[in-house]
Design a protein around this motif. Structure first.
Motif, mmCIF file in Angstrom:
data_model
loop_
_atom_site.group_PDB
_atom_site.id
_atom_site.type_symbol
_atom_site.label_atom_id
_atom_site.label_comp_id
_atom_site.label_asym_id
_atom_site.label_seq_id
_atom_site.Cartn_x
_atom_site.Cartn_y
_atom_site.Cartn_z
ATOM 1 N N LEU A 29 0.831 -1.207 0.000
ATOM 2 C CA LEU A 29 0.000 0.000 0.000
ATOM 3 C C LEU A 29 0.864 1.256 0.000
ATOM 4 O O LEU A 29 0.586 2.223 -0.718
ATOM 5 C CB LEU A 29 -0.923 0.001 1.233
ATOM 6 N N LYS A 129 -6.610 12.080 3.393
ATOM 7 C CA LYS A 129 -6.066 10.762 3.050
ATOM 8 C C LYS A 129 -4.862 10.422 3.927
ATOM 9 O O LYS A 129 -3.750 10.175 3.455
ATOM 10 C CB LYS A 129 -5.658 10.709 1.558
ATOM 11 N N ILE A 168 -11.448 2.449 4.510
ATOM 12 C CA ILE A 168 -11.974 2.178 3.163
ATOM 13 C C ILE A 168 -12.319 3.484 2.447
ATOM 14 O O ILE A 168 -12.123 3.622 1.234
ATOM 15 C CB ILE A 168 -13.223 1.277 3.247
ATOM 16 N N VAL A 171 -9.886 5.438 -0.014
ATOM 17 C CA VAL A 171 -9.546 4.982 -1.374
ATOM 18 C C VAL A 171 -9.808 6.058 -2.438
ATOM 19 O O VAL A 171 -8.920 6.362 -3.248
ATOM 20 C CB VAL A 171 -10.287 3.666 -1.711
ATOM 21 N N HIS A 190 -6.329 4.489 -4.160
ATOM 22 C CA HIS A 190 -5.444 3.682 -3.316
ATOM 23 C C HIS A 190 -5.851 3.828 -1.843
ATOM 24 O O HIS A 190 -6.157 4.930 -1.383
ATOM 25 C CB HIS A 190 -3.982 4.124 -3.468
ATOM 26 N N LEU A 191 -5.793 2.725 -1.127
ATOM 27 C CA LEU A 191 -6.051 2.726 0.318
ATOM 28 C C LEU A 191 -4.847 3.330 1.034
ATOM 29 O O LEU A 191 -3.709 2.940 0.766
ATOM 30 C CB LEU A 191 -6.281 1.289 0.787
ATOM 31 N N ARG A 196 -4.929 2.145 7.104
ATOM 32 C CA ARG A 196 -5.045 0.676 7.219
ATOM 33 C C ARG A 196 -4.344 0.165 8.489
ATOM 34 O O ARG A 196 -4.910 -0.665 9.202
ATOM 35 C CB ARG A 196 -4.428 0.023 5.986
#
Length: 213
Positions: A29, A129, A168, A171, A190-191, A196
């Motif tokens: 990731l 993010k 989630i 993303v 993208h996660l 995460r």
């Protein structure tokens, strides 16, 4: 039911196991939108924390003692942005865990302090993010559960679900903080690796609480 230092130690050990299990996922990731070292760095940090716990002559007396050990170890062993961010989160949380046992309100205070630490250190807000996007809904869910009279284990279960939902939701976001922001629009899809790993850590907290019930 309350949570004590034994819960915190179990939380740390479960976190270390979860990070180790998902190390390659976190590396991948982070490779997509960052330096590619998040999984490796966090795995090294938590292995160092477990080694320090194993070397103690006596078990920690409080949740705060456990979290302070985590904070100082992660700050000294985890490189990049993750070390200072997680270190500050655990350090702030440790100051709310001085009592030998935490009820639902104590758990909420701990989570709120951790989020405040991440926000202060990263100068980040929701929607950029980052790991804040996992912690913010986690804390909101924990507050709601506690307000409805949930016990600590249910408060943490709600926080873990909130973190999953928040992770989630990173993303489709375009990163505006950290190295991922260099990619601009290409960061969408993208996660976020920090979100995460935050989810993994909060799931570990909930699992440890469920085991303590």
């Amino acid at each position: 039911m309350t949570l004590d230092a034994a819960w915190a130690v179990d939380w740390v050990r479960r976190s270390a196991a979860a990070v180790a299990e998902h190390r390659d996922e976190l590396v991948e990731l982070d490779r997509q939108i960052g330096d590619g070292d998040h999984g490796e760095n966090l795995d090294r940090g938590f292995r160092a924390v477990v080694a320090k716990l194993d070397a103690l002559d006596a078990p920690p007396a409080s949740v705060g003692d456990v979290l302070k050990l985590v904070a100082t170890t992660l700050m000294s062993t985890v490189g990049g942005a993750a070390g200072p961010l997680y270190g500050t989160a655990y350090l702030r949380a440790s100051k709310t865990g001085a009592a030998r046992e935490l009820g639902a309100d104590g758990v909420v205070a701990l989570l709120e302090a951790a989020l405040d630490g991440i926000v202060a250190r990263g100068r980040a807000g929701a929607g950029e993010k980052t790991m804040v996007d996992a912690w913010t809904p986690a804390v909101a869910a924990a507050v709601e559960a506690a307000d409805h009279g949930a016990p600590p284990s249910a408060v943490l279960a709600a926080a873990a679900q909130g973190a999953h939902t928040g992770a989630i939701a990173t993303v489709p976001l375009v990163a505006t903080k950290g190295r991922a922001s260099y990619l601009g629009e290409r960061s969408a899809g993208h996660l976020d690796p920090g979100a995460r790993s935050s989810e993994l850590i909060l799931v570990a907290a909930a699992q440890a609480a469920a085991a303590a019930d």
